[in-house]
Design a protein around this motif. Structure first.
Motif, short mmCIF file in Angstrom:
data_model
loop_
_atom_site.label_atom_id
_atom_site.label_comp_id
_atom_site.label_asym_id
_atom_site.label_seq_id
_atom_site.Cartn_x
_atom_site.Cartn_y
_atom_site.Cartn_z
N UNK A 1 0.83 -1.20 0.00
CA UNK A 1 0.00 0.00 0.00
C UNK A 1 0.87 1.25 0.00
N UNK A 2 0.29 2.32 -0.48
CA UNK A 2 0.99 3.62 -0.47
C UNK A 2 1.12 4.09 0.98
N UNK A 3 2.34 4.33 1.43
CA UNK A 3 2.51 4.81 2.80
C UNK A 3 2.17 6.29 2.91
N UNK A 4 1.98 6.78 4.14
CA UNK A 4 1.77 8.22 4.32
C UNK A 4 2.99 8.98 3.82
N UNK A 5 2.83 10.26 3.47
CA UNK A 5 3.99 11.05 3.04
C UNK A 5 5.12 10.97 4.06
N UNK A 6 6.34 11.06 3.58
CA UNK A 6 7.53 10.94 4.44
C UNK A 6 7.44 11.87 5.64
N UNK A 7 7.79 11.32 6.78
CA UNK A 7 7.82 12.12 8.00
C UNK A 7 6.48 12.23 8.72
N UNK A 8 5.41 11.67 8.14
CA UNK A 8 4.10 11.71 8.80
C UNK A 8 3.76 10.35 9.37
N UNK A 9 3.26 10.30 10.58
CA UNK A 9 2.83 9.02 11.14
C UNK A 9 1.53 8.58 10.50
N UNK A 10 1.19 7.31 10.62
CA UNK A 10 -0.08 6.79 10.12
C UNK A 10 -1.17 7.09 11.15
N UNK A 11 -2.17 7.84 10.75
CA UNK A 11 -3.27 8.16 11.64
C UNK A 11 -3.11 9.53 12.26
N UNK A 12 -3.98 9.82 13.22
CA UNK A 12 -3.92 11.12 13.86
C UNK A 12 -5.23 11.46 14.54
N UNK A 13 -5.41 12.72 14.84
CA UNK A 13 -6.62 13.21 15.51
C UNK A 13 -7.67 13.62 14.47
N UNK A 14 -8.90 13.18 14.68
CA UNK A 14 -10.01 13.50 13.79
C UNK A 14 -11.22 13.89 14.62
N UNK A 15 -12.13 14.65 14.01
CA UNK A 15 -13.35 14.99 14.72
C UNK A 15 -14.32 13.80 14.64
N UNK A 16 -15.22 13.70 15.59
CA UNK A 16 -16.19 12.62 15.63
C UNK A 16 -17.00 12.60 14.35
N UNK A 17 -17.33 11.43 13.87
CA UNK A 17 -18.13 11.29 12.67
C UNK A 17 -17.34 11.25 11.38
N UNK A 18 -16.02 11.18 11.45
CA UNK A 18 -15.19 11.11 10.25
C UNK A 18 -15.36 9.74 9.60
N UNK A 19 -15.47 9.72 8.27
CA UNK A 19 -15.68 8.45 7.56
C UNK A 19 -14.37 7.78 7.19
N UNK A 20 -14.46 6.48 6.91
CA UNK A 20 -13.31 5.71 6.44
C UNK A 20 -12.75 6.37 5.18
N UNK B 1 -12.81 9.49 4.15
CA UNK B 1 -12.08 10.73 4.44
C UNK B 1 -10.69 10.45 5.00
N UNK B 2 -10.59 9.47 5.86
CA UNK B 2 -9.29 9.14 6.45
C UNK B 2 -8.33 8.59 5.40
N UNK B 3 -8.81 7.69 4.54
CA UNK B 3 -7.94 7.12 3.51
C UNK B 3 -7.50 8.17 2.50
N UNK B 4 -8.38 9.08 2.16
CA UNK B 4 -8.01 10.12 1.20
C UNK B 4 -7.01 11.09 1.82
N UNK B 5 -7.25 11.47 3.06
CA UNK B 5 -6.36 12.45 3.71
C UNK B 5 -5.01 11.85 4.09
#
Length: 78
Positions: free
Chosen positions: A11-30, A32-36
């Motif tokens: 799979x395509x990893x996150x951009x260099x230097x960024x961890x996988x995942x993070x803080x999101x507001x409640x109600x965020x969709x799968x 939106x997370x994969x695109x961002x």
């Protein structure tokens, strides 16, 4: 809410230097997370499957707080 991503397979990893995942507001969709986080296009999203706590999630499904999402390629055979 905090979301973490576990990537399985080629799979395509996150951009260099960024961890996988993070803080999101409640109600965020799968979707939106994969695109961002991973930069997948709408067309590419159809080739992925996402699980959380062993449950297959739909792209439009809202994520529970403090979830770990496991992302892999959707493979099939026949």
């Amino acid at each position: 809410m905090k979301i973490s991503l576990k990537l399985l397979g080629p799979l395509r990893p996150p951009p260099a230097g960024r961890p996988s995942g993070g803080e999101y507001r409640a109600g965020t969709s799968v979707r939106a997370i994969l695109r961002r986080e991973l930069g997948y296009s709408e067309k590419e999203l159809g080739f992925l499957q996402v699980l959380s706590a062993g449950k297959l999630l739909a792209l439009d499904e809202k994520i529970a707080s403090d979830a770990e999402l496991t992302v892999s390629l959707r493979l099939g055979g026949g």
